[in-house]
Design a protein around this motif. Structure first.
Motif, short mmCIF file in Angstrom:
data_model
loop_
_atom_site.label_atom_id
_atom_site.label_comp_id
_atom_site.label_asym_id
_atom_site.label_seq_id
_atom_site.Cartn_x
_atom_site.Cartn_y
_atom_site.Cartn_z
N ASN A 37 2.36 -6.52 -9.35
CA ASN A 37 3.81 -6.56 -9.50
C ASN A 37 4.49 -5.20 -9.59
OD1 ASN A 37 3.60 -9.39 -9.70
ND2 ASN A 37 3.25 -9.28 -11.90
N ASN A 38 3.77 -4.14 -9.93
CA ASN A 38 4.44 -2.86 -10.18
C ASN A 38 5.21 -2.40 -8.93
OD1 ASN A 38 4.41 0.33 -10.13
ND2 ASN A 38 4.32 -0.32 -12.26
N PRO A 39 6.53 -2.24 -9.03
CA PRO A 39 7.32 -1.92 -7.83
C PRO A 39 7.06 -0.53 -7.28
CG PRO A 39 8.71 -1.94 -9.80
CD PRO A 39 7.38 -2.48 -10.21
N ILE A 40 6.78 0.44 -8.14
CA ILE A 40 6.53 1.78 -7.62
C ILE A 40 5.21 1.82 -6.86
CG2 ILE A 40 5.26 2.84 -9.54
CD1 ILE A 40 8.21 4.39 -7.61
N LEU A 41 4.25 0.99 -7.30
CA LEU A 41 2.99 0.88 -6.56
C LEU A 41 3.23 0.19 -5.22
CD1 LEU A 41 0.00 1.62 -6.99
CD2 LEU A 41 -0.38 -0.71 -7.79
N LYS A 42 4.10 -0.81 -5.23
CA LYS A 42 4.46 -1.48 -3.97
C LYS A 42 5.13 -0.50 -3.01
CE LYS A 42 5.17 -6.17 -5.77
NZ LYS A 42 6.16 -7.26 -5.95
N ALA A 43 5.99 0.35 -3.55
CA ALA A 43 6.68 1.32 -2.70
C ALA A 43 5.69 2.28 -2.05
CB ALA A 43 7.71 2.08 -3.52
N TRP A 44 4.71 2.75 -2.81
CA TRP A 44 3.71 3.65 -2.25
C TRP A 44 2.81 2.91 -1.26
CZ3 TRP A 44 3.36 8.76 -2.22
CH2 TRP A 44 4.14 9.48 -3.14
N GLN A 45 2.56 1.63 -1.51
CA GLN A 45 1.80 0.83 -0.55
C GLN A 45 2.56 0.75 0.77
OE1 GLN A 45 -1.36 -0.76 -0.73
NE2 GLN A 45 -0.91 -0.98 1.44
N LYS A 46 3.87 0.62 0.68
CA LYS A 46 4.68 0.55 1.90
C LYS A 46 4.71 1.90 2.60
CE LYS A 46 7.45 -3.42 0.59
NZ LYS A 46 6.54 -3.79 -0.50
N ASN A 47 4.54 2.99 1.86
CA ASN A 47 4.39 4.29 2.51
C ASN A 47 3.18 4.31 3.43
OD1 ASN A 47 6.58 5.81 1.76
ND2 ASN A 47 5.63 6.71 -0.03
N THR B 126 -2.55 7.28 1.99
CA THR B 126 -3.58 6.47 1.34
C THR B 126 -4.06 7.13 0.05
OG1 THR B 126 -4.30 5.59 3.48
CG2 THR B 126 -5.86 5.41 1.64
N GLU B 127 -4.30 8.44 0.12
CA GLU B 127 -4.76 9.15 -1.07
C GLU B 127 -3.68 9.20 -2.15
OE1 GLU B 127 -7.77 9.85 -1.59
OE2 GLU B 127 -8.45 9.38 0.43
N GLN B 128 -2.42 9.36 -1.73
CA GLN B 128 -1.32 9.36 -2.69
C GLN B 128 -1.20 8.01 -3.37
OE1 GLN B 128 1.97 10.63 -0.21
NE2 GLN B 128 1.91 12.69 -1.03
N PHE B 129 -1.38 6.95 -2.61
CA PHE B 129 -1.34 5.60 -3.18
C PHE B 129 -2.43 5.44 -4.24
CE2 PHE B 129 -3.17 1.32 -3.11
CZ PHE B 129 -2.09 0.58 -3.57
N ASN B 130 -3.65 5.88 -3.91
CA ASN B 130 -4.76 5.77 -4.86
C ASN B 130 -4.49 6.60 -6.12
OD1 ASN B 130 -6.24 4.04 -3.20
ND2 ASN B 130 -7.23 5.74 -2.13
N ASP B 131 -3.89 7.78 -5.92
CA ASP B 131 -3.58 8.64 -7.07
C ASP B 131 -2.54 7.99 -7.98
OD1 ASP B 131 -3.57 11.25 -8.52
OD2 ASP B 131 -1.52 11.34 -7.76
N ILE B 132 -1.48 7.44 -7.38
CA ILE B 132 -0.44 6.77 -8.17
C ILE B 132 -1.03 5.56 -8.89
CG2 ILE B 132 1.68 5.43 -8.02
CD1 ILE B 132 2.14 8.39 -7.80
N LYS B 133 -1.87 4.80 -8.22
CA LYS B 133 -2.49 3.63 -8.84
C LYS B 133 -3.32 4.04 -10.05
CE LYS B 133 -6.04 1.77 -6.86
NZ LYS B 133 -6.92 1.02 -5.92
N ASN B 134 -4.12 5.11 -9.92
CA ASN B 134 -4.94 5.57 -11.03
C ASN B 134 -4.09 6.06 -12.20
OD1 ASN B 134 -7.28 5.01 -9.60
ND2 ASN B 134 -7.46 7.07 -8.77
#
Length: 415
Positions: free
Chosen positions: A235-245, A317-325
């Motif tokens: 559900n986290n919207p900022i994670l969704k935004a980075w996924q869309k990146n 992809t790496e930025q998404f993983n970093d934000i997720k962590n």
């Protein structure tokens, strides 16, 4: 009697107070100017979807063809004419669809960013609110203990007057009373500052005063960490935004591959001719042309652009993983802090405050019977005062951590 009062305070539930917090949250979501601005940005992004997938604007041209320079007459030469042309550039099939897909993802991302801001505002309202709650409880506890200390001062004064006490006890009580007064001034200043911060979130005037908060009882959060973790990932919207990146990066790679394919240009022209002076000719012409844009220097342009897009995809992809962590680490930190606060709150409820209250009541009785000195009585009062302050501070910090968990998981917990 004091112990009974404290226990009643600890177990009381105020529906009105919960409604007050909900009203504050709703007002912030309705009036916050930053959230309104993000809403306009979302609408703007949606409006750009169709233009992104539209054909380039066509071109209409008017021309004079083969006009003789010696006379500028339109009926002298057979090739002279007046031309109307229509040209339309058409990108290679698939390019416009990919550009529209990029715009759609951008609009979705703007929606997610707005959702993150909404959660951020809710969290900030709740955290400021519970800080004010802590200060309100601090003011209550200070005023209550100030009243008790005033009674102690009168007792000490009476005992000194009849020769059973010493003046030092009276002076000590007066000093502590003044310290309580100083605490009250400081607490009220802090409350006013937090009230101003809350008003900014609600888009209210800075002098708008928040009414006194009521008691919030402790309710343990029994949601397992794994459940909270799954909520964050889903559900986290900022994670969704980075996924869309990362999705956009993948689409840009596909679009870069399409750039190796030629775009087309269709041109239709109508040439109107006059009847010649000799009486011949006068037939109009209709022309059609198809042009191809050849990526002749692909090794310098398209190939480099494709490689760049591939690197950008890896970066996303790496930025998404970093934000997720980072988000998961923040969730774990908030969860552990909330659990620790919960344990301490339960300890204060069940043991520390009741025992401190009993110790004070015992000291009062012993002081009246000359079994303990005034300093012991005063120390017991201050111990209970500090424990009560710590208890409400823990309640405040506990709910602030829950507000942080709500922000990260995009799911309401505080109800």
């Amino acid at each position: 009697m004091r112990l009974l009062t404290i226990l009643l305070i600890l177990i009381s539930v105020s529906f009105g107070q919960q409604q007050q917090l909900q009203n504050l949250v709703e007002r912030a979501l309705e009036n916050n100017p930053a959230l309104k601005a993000r809403g306009h940005r979302v609408q703007a992004a949606k409006e750009l979807i169709d233009p992104a997938g539209a054909l380039p604007d066509p071109m209409i041209s008017l021309g004079l063809m083969n006009v003789p320079s010696n006379s500028f007459a339109f009926d002298q030469e057979p090739m002279t004419g007046k031309q109307l042309a229509f040209s339309q550039a058409i990108p290679f099939p698939g390019k416009l669809g990919l550009k529209k897909k990029l715009a759609e993802i951008e609009a979705q991302k703007a929606t997610d960013v707005r959702g993150e801001l909404e959660l951020q505002i809710i969290r900030n309202v709740k955290q400021i609110y519970f800080k004010i709650f802590d200060l309100d409880r601090a003011i209550e506890v200070t005023e209550r203990n100030q009243t008790v200390l005033k009674n102690f001062t009168q007792i000490a004064q009476t005992r000194y007057t009849v020769g059973n006490g010493i003046q030092q006890d009276v002076l000590k009580a007066q000093v502590e009373f003044a310290r309580f007064e100083d605490r009250l001034i400081s607490l009220k200043e802090k409350r006013a500052a937090l009230n101003a911060q809350l008003n900014a979130l609600l888009n209210l005037s800075q002098d708008q005063a928040l009414e006194k908060t009521e008691i919030w009882t402790f309710e343990a959060n029994d949601i397992p960490f794994d459940t909270l973790k799954n909520r964050l990932l889903k559900n986290n919207p900022i994670l969704k935004a980075w996924q869309k990146n990362t999705e956009q990066s993948a689409v840009r790679v596909r679009l870069a591959k399409k750039e190796f394919l030629p775009d087309l240009t269709f041109t239709m022209a109508y040439t109107q001719r006059e009847v010649l002076q000799s009486g011949l000719g006068g037939n109009d012409f209709l022309s059609a042309v198809v042009g191809l844009k050849i990526p002749l220097y692909f090794w310098k342009k398209q190939d480099k652009q494709l490689q760049a897009r591939r690197f950008q995809k890896k970066e996303s992809t790496e930025q998404f993983n970093d934000i997720k962590n980072r988000l998961l680490a923040s969730l774990n930190d908030a969860y552990q802090k909330a659990q620790k606060k919960a344990e301490l709150i339960q300890l204060y409820q069940a043991t520390i405050i009741p025992q401190a209250s009993q110790a004070l009541n015992s000291a009062i009785a012993s002081y009246q019977n000359d079994q303990v000195d005034f300093l012991t009585l005063l120390n017991n009062l201050m111990v209970l005062f500090n424990y009560e302050r710590e208890y409400y501070r823990l309640i405040s910090e506990y709910y602030q951590q829950l507000a942080q968990i709500e922000y990260l998981t995009a799911k309401q917990i505080i109800k």
